[in-house]
Write a protein that holds these residues in place. Structure first.
Motif, mmCIF file in Angstrom:
data_model
loop_
_atom_site.group_PDB
_atom_site.id
_atom_site.type_symbol
_atom_site.label_atom_id
_atom_site.label_comp_id
_atom_site.label_asym_id
_atom_site.label_seq_id
_atom_site.Cartn_x
_atom_site.Cartn_y
_atom_site.Cartn_z
ATOM 1 N N VAL A 258 0.843 -1.200 0.000
ATOM 2 C CA VAL A 258 0.000 0.000 0.000
ATOM 3 C C VAL A 258 0.879 1.250 0.000
ATOM 4 N N ARG A 259 1.943 1.234 0.793
ATOM 5 C CA ARG A 259 2.855 2.377 0.836
ATOM 6 C C ARG A 259 3.522 2.571 -0.528
ATOM 7 N N GLU A 260 3.918 1.467 -1.159
ATOM 8 C CA GLU A 260 4.534 1.568 -2.488
ATOM 9 C C GLU A 260 3.578 2.206 -3.490
ATOM 10 N N GLU A 261 2.330 1.830 -3.423
ATOM 11 C CA GLU A 261 1.341 2.424 -4.331
ATOM 12 C C GLU A 261 1.302 3.946 -4.146
ATOM 13 N N GLN A 262 1.335 4.397 -2.915
ATOM 14 C CA GLN A 262 1.316 5.831 -2.654
ATOM 15 C C GLN A 262 2.618 6.501 -3.083
ATOM 16 N N VAL A 263 3.740 5.826 -2.895
ATOM 17 C CA VAL A 263 5.030 6.354 -3.347
ATOM 18 C C VAL A 263 5.008 6.528 -4.863
ATOM 19 N N PHE B 267 4.114 13.501 -9.101
ATOM 20 C CA PHE B 267 4.070 14.926 -8.783
ATOM 21 C C PHE B 267 5.462 15.544 -8.693
ATOM 22 N N LYS B 268 6.481 14.742 -8.784
ATOM 23 C CA LYS B 268 7.853 15.226 -8.613
ATOM 24 C C LYS B 268 8.513 15.430 -9.968
ATOM 25 N N ALA B 269 9.102 16.595 -10.128
ATOM 26 C CA ALA B 269 9.626 16.978 -11.441
ATOM 27 C C ALA B 269 11.024 16.459 -11.727
ATOM 28 N N ASP B 270 11.818 16.225 -10.680
ATOM 29 C CA ASP B 270 13.212 15.878 -10.935
ATOM 30 C C ASP B 270 13.766 15.014 -9.804
ATOM 31 N N GLU B 271 15.053 14.641 -9.964
ATOM 32 C CA GLU B 271 15.699 13.764 -8.991
ATOM 33 C C GLU B 271 15.738 14.386 -7.596
ATOM 34 N N GLN B 272 15.975 15.682 -7.508
ATOM 35 C CA GLN B 272 16.005 16.345 -6.200
ATOM 36 C C GLN B 272 14.635 16.247 -5.523
ATOM 37 N N GLY B 273 13.586 16.371 -6.308
ATOM 38 C CA GLY B 273 12.238 16.219 -5.759
ATOM 39 C C GLY B 273 11.989 14.818 -5.244
ATOM 40 N N VAL B 274 12.576 13.840 -5.917
ATOM 41 C CA VAL B 274 12.444 12.454 -5.478
ATOM 42 C C VAL B 274 13.246 12.238 -4.192
ATOM 43 N N ARG B 275 14.451 12.721 -4.157
ATOM 44 C CA ARG B 275 15.320 12.495 -2.991
ATOM 45 C C ARG B 275 14.809 13.233 -1.749
ATOM 46 N N ALA B 276 14.327 14.432 -1.901
ATOM 47 C CA ALA B 276 13.684 15.240 -0.861
ATOM 48 C C ALA B 276 14.262 15.009 0.540
ATOM 49 N N PRO B 277 15.523 15.373 0.759
ATOM 50 C CA PRO B 277 16.151 15.087 2.049
ATOM 51 C C PRO B 277 15.418 15.684 3.249
ATOM 52 N N ALA B 278 14.832 16.850 3.091
ATOM 53 C CA ALA B 278 14.089 17.449 4.212
ATOM 54 C C ALA B 278 12.875 16.593 4.571
ATOM 55 N N MET C 187 14.027 1.393 4.136
ATOM 56 C CA MET C 187 12.813 1.381 3.313
ATOM 57 C C MET C 187 12.753 2.624 2.425
ATOM 58 N N ILE C 188 13.035 3.776 2.998
ATOM 59 C CA ILE C 188 12.982 5.013 2.218
ATOM 60 C C ILE C 188 14.008 4.976 1.093
ATOM 61 N N THR C 189 15.200 4.488 1.365
ATOM 62 C CA THR C 189 16.222 4.366 0.320
ATOM 63 C C THR C 189 15.721 3.483 -0.817
ATOM 64 N N ALA C 190 15.104 2.366 -0.473
ATOM 65 C CA ALA C 190 14.583 1.461 -1.501
ATOM 66 C C ALA C 190 13.473 2.131 -2.310
ATOM 67 N N PHE C 191 12.597 2.873 -1.638
ATOM 68 C CA PHE C 191 11.527 3.554 -2.360
ATOM 69 C C PHE C 191 12.070 4.704 -3.215
ATOM 70 N N ILE C 192 13.082 5.394 -2.744
ATOM 71 C CA ILE C 192 13.712 6.437 -3.570
ATOM 72 C C ILE C 192 14.318 5.807 -4.815
ATOM 73 N N ASP C 193 15.011 4.690 -4.663
ATOM 74 C CA ASP C 193 15.561 3.982 -5.824
ATOM 75 C C ASP C 193 14.463 3.599 -6.809
ATOM 76 N N LEU C 194 13.338 3.131 -6.287
ATOM 77 C CA LEU C 194 12.200 2.769 -7.138
ATOM 78 C C LEU C 194 11.685 3.995 -7.890
ATOM 79 N N GLU C 195 11.506 5.097 -7.165
ATOM 80 C CA GLU C 195 11.027 6.328 -7.801
ATOM 81 C C GLU C 195 12.000 6.821 -8.868
ATOM 82 N N LEU C 196 13.290 6.774 -8.555
ATOM 83 C CA LEU C 196 14.279 7.235 -9.549
ATOM 84 C C LEU C 196 14.239 6.382 -10.796
ATOM 85 N N SER C 197 14.089 5.068 -10.631
ATOM 86 C CA SER C 197 14.020 4.214 -11.818
ATOM 87 C C SER C 197 12.747 4.480 -12.605
#
Length: 98
Positions: free
Chosen positions: A29-34, A40-51, A81-91
């Motif tokens: 369910v979390r992956e679906e939301q990710v 909605f994210k335009a670029d890699e920085q938006g995906v990484r969103a460190p803040a 988990m967040i690292t894995a989801f960021i990798d998924l989003e980047l791909s």
């Protein structure tokens, strides 16, 4: 103490297996939301969103404390988990951009 079916290692493992099934269902369910958020994210920085990552970590550490869980363990799990989801989003971004 002599192990009984209610307090044996096998019983504990069955309970852990049942919890794992729930955790995996929630991760799906979390992956679906990710994936939805990625749109909605335009670029890699938006995906990484460190803040945002640090905001989530702070929130889950507090939730862990309230639940009687180790905040350090919860943080470690969430960072992985967040690292894995960021990798998924980047791909996903690379796939749709390229």
């Amino acid at each position: 103490m002599i192990p009984t079916p209610e307090n044996s290692l096998a019983d504990v493992r069955r309970r852990i297996d049942a919890i794992d099934a729930q955790v995996v269902a929630l991760l799906a369910v979390r992956e679906e939301q990710v994936r939805r958020a990625a749109g909605f994210k335009a670029d890699e920085q938006g995906v990484r969103a460190p803040a945002r990552v640090e905001q989530v970590i702070s929130k889950v550490r507090g939730l862990a404390s309230e639940a009687g869980a180790s905040p350090d363990v919860v943080e470690s799990v969430y960072r992985a988990m967040i690292t894995a989801f960021i990798d998924l989003e980047l791909s996903e971004h690379r796939r749709t951009d390229g």
